[in-house]
Structures are given as C-alpha cells and as structure tokens.
Design a protein around this motif. Structure first.
Motif, PDB file in Angstrom:
ATOM      1  N   LEU A   1       0.833  -1.203   0.000  1.00 48.34           N
ATOM      2  CA  LEU A   1       0.000   0.000   0.000  1.00 48.34           C
ATOM      3  C   LEU A   1       0.868   1.252   0.000  1.00 48.34           C
ATOM      4  O   LEU A   1       0.627   2.186  -0.769  1.00 48.34           O
ATOM      5  CB  LEU A   1      -0.937   0.009   1.211  1.00 48.34           C
ATOM      6  CG  LEU A   1      -1.681   1.328   1.457  1.00 48.34           C
ATOM      7  CD1 LEU A   1      -2.678   1.619   0.346  1.00 48.34           C
ATOM      8  CD2 LEU A   1      -2.366   1.305   2.816  1.00 48.34           C
ATOM      9  N   ALA A   2       1.888   1.273   0.832  1.00 46.08           N
ATOM     10  CA  ALA A   2       2.750   2.459   0.944  1.00 46.08           C
ATOM     11  C   ALA A   2       3.430   2.797  -0.384  1.00 46.08           C
ATOM     12  O   ALA A   2       3.495   3.973  -0.763  1.00 46.08           O
ATOM     13  CB  ALA A   2       3.791   2.246   2.044  1.00 46.08           C
ATOM     14  N   VAL A   3       3.905   1.793  -1.104  1.00 46.53           N
ATOM     15  CA  VAL A   3       4.574   2.098  -2.369  1.00 46.53           C
ATOM     16  C   VAL A   3       3.570   2.508  -3.453  1.00 46.53           C
ATOM     17  O   VAL A   3       3.874   3.365  -4.279  1.00 46.53           O
ATOM     18  CB  VAL A   3       5.508   0.958  -2.851  1.00 46.53           C
ATOM     19  CG1 VAL A   3       6.675   0.765  -1.899  1.00 46.53           C
ATOM     20  CG2 VAL A   3       4.774  -0.336  -3.070  1.00 46.53           C
TER      21      VAL A   3
ATOM     22  N   ALA B   1       2.781   6.027  -2.784  1.00 49.79           N
ATOM     23  CA  ALA B   1       3.894   6.873  -3.216  1.00 49.79           C
ATOM     24  C   ALA B   1       3.851   7.132  -4.724  1.00 49.79           C
ATOM     25  O   ALA B   1       4.341   8.158  -5.186  1.00 49.79           O
ATOM     26  CB  ALA B   1       5.225   6.235  -2.825  1.00 49.79           C
ATOM     27  N   LEU B   2       3.240   6.228  -5.481  1.00 52.36           N
ATOM     28  CA  LEU B   2       3.087   6.433  -6.921  1.00 52.36           C
ATOM     29  C   LEU B   2       1.869   7.291  -7.255  1.00 52.36           C
ATOM     30  O   LEU B   2       1.911   8.100  -8.179  1.00 52.36           O
ATOM     31  CB  LEU B   2       2.962   5.075  -7.639  1.00 52.36           C
ATOM     32  CG  LEU B   2       4.142   4.114  -7.544  1.00 52.36           C
ATOM     33  CD1 LEU B   2       3.799   2.795  -8.227  1.00 52.36           C
ATOM     34  CD2 LEU B   2       5.399   4.731  -8.137  1.00 52.36           C
ATOM     35  N   ALA B   3       0.797   7.122  -6.510  1.00 51.66           N
ATOM     36  CA  ALA B   3      -0.466   7.776  -6.849  1.00 51.66           C
ATOM     37  C   ALA B   3      -0.638   9.169  -6.246  1.00 51.66           C
ATOM     38  O   ALA B   3      -1.127  10.079  -6.917  1.00 51.66           O
ATOM     39  CB  ALA B   3      -1.637   6.896  -6.421  1.00 51.66           C
TER      40      ALA B   3
ATOM     41  N   PRO C   1       6.177  -5.378  -2.502  1.00 49.54           N
ATOM     42  CA  PRO C   1       6.399  -3.960  -2.806  1.00 49.54           C
ATOM     43  C   PRO C   1       7.189  -3.747  -4.100  1.00 49.54           C
ATOM     44  O   PRO C   1       7.019  -2.736  -4.768  1.00 49.54           O
ATOM     45  CB  PRO C   1       7.168  -3.458  -1.583  1.00 49.54           C
ATOM     46  CG  PRO C   1       6.766  -4.377  -0.475  1.00 49.54           C
ATOM     47  CD  PRO C   1       6.597  -5.719  -1.134  1.00 49.54           C
ATOM     48  N   ALA C   2       8.028  -4.695  -4.473  1.00 54.30           N
ATOM     49  CA  ALA C   2       8.824  -4.569  -5.695  1.00 54.30           C
ATOM     50  C   ALA C   2       7.959  -4.534  -6.956  1.00 54.30           C
ATOM     51  O   ALA C   2       8.409  -4.061  -8.005  1.00 54.30           O
ATOM     52  CB  ALA C   2       9.835  -5.708  -5.784  1.00 54.30           C
TER      53      ALA C   2
ATOM     54  N   LEU D   1       4.180  -0.085 -13.367  1.00 50.66           N
ATOM     55  CA  LEU D   1       2.946   0.138 -12.613  1.00 50.66           C
ATOM     56  C   LEU D   1       2.672   1.634 -12.468  1.00 50.66           C
ATOM     57  O   LEU D   1       1.530   2.071 -12.568  1.00 50.66           O
ATOM     58  CB  LEU D   1       3.009  -0.528 -11.241  1.00 50.66           C
ATOM     59  CG  LEU D   1       1.696  -0.477 -10.465  1.00 50.66           C
ATOM     60  CD1 LEU D   1       0.614  -1.282 -11.168  1.00 50.66           C
ATOM     61  CD2 LEU D   1       1.896  -0.987  -9.053  1.00 50.66           C
ATOM     62  N   LYS D   2       3.713   2.405 -12.262  1.00 52.29           N
ATOM     63  CA  LYS D   2       3.561   3.858 -12.171  1.00 52.29           C
ATOM     64  C   LYS D   2       2.923   4.409 -13.441  1.00 52.29           C
ATOM     65  O   LYS D   2       2.009   5.240 -13.384  1.00 52.29           O
ATOM     66  CB  LYS D   2       4.907   4.527 -11.918  1.00 52.29           C
ATOM     67  CG  LYS D   2       4.814   6.031 -11.808  1.00 52.29           C
ATOM     68  CD  LYS D   2       6.168   6.673 -11.569  1.00 52.29           C
ATOM     69  CE  LYS D   2       5.985   8.179 -11.449  1.00 52.29           C
ATOM     70  NZ  LYS D   2       7.238   8.881 -11.322  1.00 52.29           N
TER      71      LYS D   2
END
Length: 189
Positions: free
Chosen positions: A95-97, A100-102, A171-172, A178-179
């Motif tokens: 969720l955290a990563v 960080a992208l969204a 997380p990887a 994905l971004k």
C-alpha cells in the motif's frame, strides 16, 4: 462525510439527500427511522431488506443506512478502517509504495473504505485491497487488454469504473511499469 471524498463525490451525496424526499415522499429522517426497524443486523442484509421491503435503490438505501448506522459505516473514522484493513505488515508496505506512486499526482484524494483504499481525482481511478499472505490487489480505471499484466476483475468491492486489476505480490511490483499504468488511469479521471 467529506474526508476522503472528492468534490464531485460530496456533491453526489448532497444531491441524494436533497432529492430523497421529493423522489420518495419521505424525508431522510423518516427513512432513518424505518431503517432502524430493520430486523437484520448485518450491513448487506440491511441493504437487501431496504431494497426488497421499501423499494429503495442501491444508492439511496446505502445512503439511508449510512445515516441510520453511522458507526458501522466508518466514514467518520478512516484511520480506524485503514488500520484494521492493512494490519498485515507486508501488504501494508505494498500500500505504501502504491500510495507513493499515486498521491503525488495533482488533485488526488485518498479515501479509506471498509474493504479497500481508493484513489480519486474527479472520479475513482484506482483502488487497492489487501490479500492473504501479504499480497494486494490493485484495481485501475483501464481495460485489461491495455497491458499484459492486467486482468479482468472478479467480484471486486470497488467502483465499477475500475475495469482492470493487477495482483501485487510484493512492494517490488510497484515499479515504473505500474507507475505508468496508474498515471494513465489518473489521466482518464
């Protein structure tokens, strides 16, 4: 109810409330009193009861039930919902990563729901929910054929606008690819 909702979503809730009495002949207060007589105790059963016994549609019945049983809706306690939903450390890292992208994208509103975390601009463009074993599922406002890693959703709890989903095993998985998908979904919202 404004926290975690876009301006458009807030206007929608206001319009449901404003038109409820003129469209149904009963005020919100009358509907709340009716809802509190429901013999069911679980949210989905209450929703089905309101629809079957009183003819309210999904959206109006959901709104009335949220007003009748606010402590169950969780709108007022998004942090509590989030903590309960994302209790697994590994899925919490996913969720955290994804956040960080969204969230750096302009005008993004993050909303916490009981079963998922939503990302909206004017409308919802992404949502993520935890899975067993420290994994997560990301829904996107894209079509499954737009990328080989996307698949069609199966009984997902989030917005019907999210036509594709992407399993995230660690997380990887929140990489540059994905971004780009998140940004593409954001652009359409």
């Amino acid at each position: 109810m404004a926290e975690g909702l876009t301006e458009r979503q807030q206007r929608w809730f206001a319009s449901v409330r404003a038109r409820l009495e003129s469209d149904t002949g009963k005020s919100l207060e009358e509907w709340v009193a009716i809802a509190r007589t429901c013999p069911e105790t679980k949210p989905r059963a209450r929703l089905a009861w309101m629809k079957a016994h009183h003819g309210l549609g999904q959206n109006r019945a959901s709104y009335v039930l949220t007003e009748a049983f606010p402590s169950e809706a969780g709108w007022e306690t998004p942090d509590v919902l989030r903590q309960a939903l994302w209790s697994d450390v590994t899925s919490g890292k996913i969720l955290a990563v994804v956040e960080a992208l969204a969230t750096p994208l302009p005008e993004v509103v993050t909303g916490q729901r009981k079963g998922y975390t939503a990302f909206s601009r004017k409308v919802q463009f992404a949502a993520i929910r935890p899975l067993k074993d420290g994994k997560a599922m990301l829904g996107l406002a894209l079509e499954p054929h737009e990328h080989p890693l996307l698949e069609a959703p199966k009984n997902e709890p989030w917005s019907e606008r999210l036509h594709a989903r992407r399993p995230l095993n660690s997380p990887a998985d929140a990489d540059a690819e994905l971004k780009a998908l998140i940004e593409k979904a954001w652009e359409r919202s």
